[in-house]
Design an enzyme around this catalytic site. Structure first.
Site, short mmCIF file in Angstrom:
data_model
loop_
_atom_site.label_atom_id
_atom_site.label_comp_id
_atom_site.label_asym_id
_atom_site.label_seq_id
_atom_site.Cartn_x
_atom_site.Cartn_y
_atom_site.Cartn_z
N HIS A 37 1.24 -1.11 0.09
CA HIS A 37 -0.22 0.02 -0.04
C HIS A 37 1.31 0.60 0.18
O HIS A 37 -0.02 2.08 0.22
CB HIS A 37 -1.08 0.24 1.46
N ASN A 80 -2.80 -11.41 16.32
CA ASN A 80 -3.32 -10.71 17.20
C ASN A 80 -4.70 -11.17 17.74
O ASN A 80 -4.69 -12.22 18.44
CB ASN A 80 -4.50 -10.93 15.59
N CYS A 97 4.07 12.86 -8.09
CA CYS A 97 3.34 13.42 -8.62
C CYS A 97 1.79 13.00 -9.11
O CYS A 97 1.97 11.40 -9.52
CB CYS A 97 3.45 14.17 -10.18
P1 NAD Z 1 -6.81 -3.28 10.12
O1 NAD Z 1 -6.47 -1.74 10.75
O2 NAD Z 1 -7.64 -3.35 9.62
O3 NAD Z 1 -7.09 -4.47 11.37
C1 NAD Z 1 -5.84 -4.01 12.42
C2 NAD Z 1 -6.09 -5.35 13.47
O4 NAD Z 1 -4.95 -4.94 13.93
C3 NAD Z 1 -7.00 -5.92 13.95
O5 NAD Z 1 -7.43 -7.25 13.25
C4 NAD Z 1 -6.60 -5.80 15.12
O6 NAD Z 1 -6.90 -6.66 16.22
C5 NAD Z 1 -4.82 -6.03 15.17
N1 NAD Z 1 -4.06 -5.49 16.44
C6 NAD Z 1 -4.56 -4.22 16.80
N2 NAD Z 1 -3.44 -4.10 18.35
C7 NAD Z 1 -2.92 -4.93 17.81
C8 NAD Z 1 -1.35 -5.93 18.90
N3 NAD Z 1 -1.24 -4.86 19.91
N4 NAD Z 1 -0.49 -7.06 18.09
C9 NAD Z 1 -1.25 -7.56 16.76
N5 NAD Z 1 -2.22 -7.03 16.46
C10 NAD Z 1 -3.13 -5.68 16.59
O7 NAD Z 1 -5.20 -3.19 10.17
P2 NAD Z 1 -4.97 -3.92 8.31
O8 NAD Z 1 -5.66 -5.27 8.35
O9 NAD Z 1 -3.68 -3.33 7.93
O10 NAD Z 1 -5.73 -2.59 6.90
C11 NAD Z 1 -6.29 -1.69 6.88
C12 NAD Z 1 -5.39 -0.38 6.08
O11 NAD Z 1 -4.58 -0.03 6.15
C13 NAD Z 1 -4.18 -1.11 4.79
O12 NAD Z 1 -4.42 -0.99 4.24
C14 NAD Z 1 -2.80 -0.17 5.92
O13 NAD Z 1 -2.41 0.27 4.26
C15 NAD Z 1 -3.66 0.73 6.49
N6 NAD Z 1 -3.27 1.67 7.81
C16 NAD Z 1 -1.43 1.25 8.45
C17 NAD Z 1 -1.60 2.12 9.57
C18 NAD Z 1 0.06 1.92 9.11
O14 NAD Z 1 1.27 2.30 8.31
N7 NAD Z 1 0.54 1.56 10.77
C19 NAD Z 1 -1.92 2.68 9.99
C20 NAD Z 1 -3.09 2.25 9.72
C21 NAD Z 1 -4.43 2.29 8.29
ZN ZN Z 2 4.26 15.25 -12.78
#
Ligand code: NAD
Ligand code: ZN
Length: 249
Positions: free
Chosen positions: A124, A217, A132
């Site tokens: 992602h 998780n 850009c």
């Molecule tokens: P999600 O937000 O959908 O789910 C988060 C998951 O993490 C849940 O299942 C939750 O139970 C679990 N969780 C919470 N605390 C935890 C811990 N301490 N240890 C282990 N698990 C824990 O996340 P996703 O599946 O990554 O998908 C969502 C989208 O969010 C992705 O596309 C990503 O690009 C984006 N995102 C990224 C970030 C980042 O880069 N840190 C932050 C927020 C969202």
């Molecule tokens: Zn450009």
């Protein structure tokens, strides 16, 4: 988490030749980066859901770029957590590939600190890169997006180099992750809700090719039923516990 499960996972890691790590935002939660879903998740706010959807940069560029610039500042301020560091060290015990949905770069920072070479594919994109909106050219990452800087090549508005909901994933990262899924002995699912496709299809591919699926998780996920081994715990606590059980540690 039971000690038996932790020991069984350590044994799986010990005998694995190839490991695919499929990481989500939960891996960074203990660094203070909010997840999208789950407890205190950003998606409890409908306005934030909107900011993560394709089209927002065209409709409301100012508001979106200010929000993303705030996120860029936030991830510079936080530090990798014990889960990132343990994963970086564990990756030395087999041929590891990481397919991450995270855009924060924290795992790479932990790998650098541990002097470890770890291939991380960003499904992602990355918040620390900007590009850009029109021609895709990469731009100086130190620019402040909230000032709405434009592309030197074509004058288009710059944007964070991340994949919004509804946008296509980068082919290279997805193809490399899919290849790793096809040959992995173990697929480790870390802190991901398994709801975001096509990324969430990778563990399924690994399972079809014969990999053992291990989930860490605190909460059940869409992929839990498919997993062979589950630890209902935080990655920041569970990964160091697994590392401590590895015979080499
Ligand atoms: P999600 O937000 O959908 O789910 C988060 C998951 O993490 C849940 O299942 C939750 O139970 C679990 N969780 C919470 N605390 C935890 C811990 N301490 N240890 C282990 N698990 C824990 O996340 P996703 O599946 O990554 O998908 C969502 C989208 O969010 C992705 O596309 C990503 O690009 C984006 N995102 C990224 C970030 C980042 O880069 N840190 C932050 C927020 C969202
Ligand atoms: Zn450009």
């Amino acid at each position: 988490m039971t000690d038996d499960t932790i020991r069984a996972i350590a044994e799986s890691f010990e005998s694995a030749r190839e490991v695919l790590v499929f990481a989500g935002s939960g891996l960074s939660a203990e660094s203070g980066v909010p997840t999208f879903r789950g407890e205190d998740g950003l998606f409890s706010d409908e306005a934030i859901v909107e900011l993560a959807r394709a089209g927002i940069l065209e409709r409301e560029p100012k508001r979106a770029l200010e929000w993303y610039e705030k996120g860029r500042r936030r991830i510079r301020e936080v530090e990798p957590n014990p889960g990132h560091y343990a994963l970086a060290r564990l990756s030395q015990t087999a041929d590891y590939t990481v397919a991450t949905q995270n855009v924060d770069g924290l795992l790479e920072r932990a790998a650098d600190a541990e002097s470890v070479e770890l291939p991380v594919h960003h499904l992602h994109g990355s918040l620390d890169r900007i590009c850009c909106r029109e021609c895709g050219a990469e731009a100086d990452a130190s620019l402040d997006l909230s000032e709405m800087p434009t592309c030197e090549a074509c004058g288009g508005l710059l944007r964070p180099d991340i994949v919004l909901f509804g946008e296509l994933l980068p082919d290279e990262a997805f193809d490399a992750s899919a290849r790793a899924a096809a040959s992995a002995d173990v697929c480790l699912l870390l802190g991901t809700s398994g709801l975001v496709y096509p990324a969430a299809g990778l563990p399924e591919r690994a399972a079809e090719a014969g990999a053992e699926l291990i989930e860490i998780n605190p909460n059940p996920t869409e992929l839990s039923e498919r997993c062979d081994t589950i630890v209902r715990g935080k990655t920041g606590e569970t990964l160091p516990a697994i590392e401590a059980e590895m015979p080499s540690s």
